[in-house]
Design a protein around this motif. Sequence first.
Motif, PDB file in Angstrom:
ATOM      1  N   ASP A 141       0.989  -1.079  -0.010  1.00  0.00           N
ATOM      2  CA  ASP A 141       0.018   0.144  -0.007  1.00  0.00           C
ATOM      3  C   ASP A 141       1.038   1.263   0.007  1.00  0.00           C
ATOM      4  O   ASP A 141       1.732   1.097   0.754  1.00  0.00           O
ATOM      5  CB  ASP A 141      -0.972   0.135   1.211  1.00  0.00           C
ATOM      6  N   ARG A 142       0.392   2.208  -0.697  1.00  0.00           N
ATOM      7  CA  ARG A 142       1.096   3.520  -0.746  1.00  0.00           C
ATOM      8  C   ARG A 142       1.060   4.393   0.511  1.00  0.00           C
ATOM      9  O   ARG A 142       1.914   4.991   0.744  1.00  0.00           O
ATOM     10  CB  ARG A 142       0.692   4.209  -1.941  1.00  0.00           C
ATOM     11  N   PHE A 143      -0.239   4.292   0.902  1.00  0.00           N
ATOM     12  CA  PHE A 143      -0.593   5.115   2.179  1.00  0.00           C
ATOM     13  C   PHE A 143      -0.297   6.668   1.607  1.00  0.00           C
ATOM     14  O   PHE A 143      -1.056   6.998   0.543  1.00  0.00           O
ATOM     15  CB  PHE A 143       0.279   5.093   3.443  1.00  0.00           C
ATOM     16  N   ASP A 144       0.486   7.521   2.516  1.00  0.00           N
ATOM     17  CA  ASP A 144       0.273   8.850   1.829  1.00  0.00           C
ATOM     18  C   ASP A 144       1.687   9.486   1.312  1.00  0.00           C
ATOM     19  O   ASP A 144       1.844  10.579   1.313  1.00  0.00           O
ATOM     20  CB  ASP A 144       0.033   9.937   3.260  1.00  0.00           C
ATOM     21  N   ALA A 145       2.410   8.494   0.696  1.00  0.00           N
ATOM     22  CA  ALA A 145       3.792   8.437   0.172  1.00  0.00           C
ATOM     23  C   ALA A 145       3.156   9.473  -1.356  1.00  0.00           C
ATOM     24  O   ALA A 145       2.435   9.018  -1.893  1.00  0.00           O
ATOM     25  CB  ALA A 145       4.580   7.527  -0.169  1.00  0.00           C
ATOM     26  N   ALA A 146       4.328  10.196  -1.680  1.00  0.00           N
ATOM     27  CA  ALA A 146       4.009  10.816  -2.920  1.00  0.00           C
ATOM     28  C   ALA A 146       4.272  10.050  -4.084  1.00  0.00           C
ATOM     29  O   ALA A 146       3.691  10.150  -5.118  1.00  0.00           O
ATOM     30  CB  ALA A 146       5.005  12.258  -3.161  1.00  0.00           C
ATOM     31  N   TYR A 192       9.119   6.105  -1.903  1.00  0.00           N
ATOM     32  CA  TYR A 192       7.923   5.567  -0.867  1.00  0.00           C
ATOM     33  C   TYR A 192       8.359   4.110  -0.323  1.00  0.00           C
ATOM     34  O   TYR A 192       9.773   3.604  -0.654  1.00  0.00           O
ATOM     35  CB  TYR A 192       6.846   4.958  -1.990  1.00  0.00           C
TER      36      TYR A 192
END
Length: 157
Positions: free
Chosen positions: A11-16, A22
């Motif tokens: 999952d990327r979550f809140d990374a750009a 990431y």
Amino acid sequence: MATHTVTVSWDRFDAAFTDNRYSRAHRWMFDGGATIPASSSPHVVAVPMSDPMGVDPEEAFVASLSSCHMLWFLSIAARHGYVIDRYEDQAVGTMARNDAGRLAITRVVLRPEVAFGGERQPTAEQMQALHDEAHHECYIANSVRTEVVVEPKDSGD
């Protein structure tokens, strides 16, 4: 024909994301219910983008070769009437450039140390034959082009 299912989840979550900073941490979920934290190797992608606590694919590759060899060795030894009390392998995989110039695990050395119980102990030749048969039967070793070397250790070392 058997199938083996593994779910790899990230999952990327809140990374750009597009800045390439990431997290590489992810999960391996196996069909039996086990979930293993995984990540890229910190040797390949720097911390904090890699999680050194996670198993990286290169480590898993080496572990799968070692584990497959061990499971076959135990089965073959039991069939031959040997009792094994302990088996430990400190396997090492080497990443280098292959013939095509690509990075690859080019060599895996298995160094199993086996402690036998009971009165029946294999000779050095019998031990090598057990390891040779295990290597020949291992599904993972039969599936890769990587040179897999087995260097058994004496339990007295």
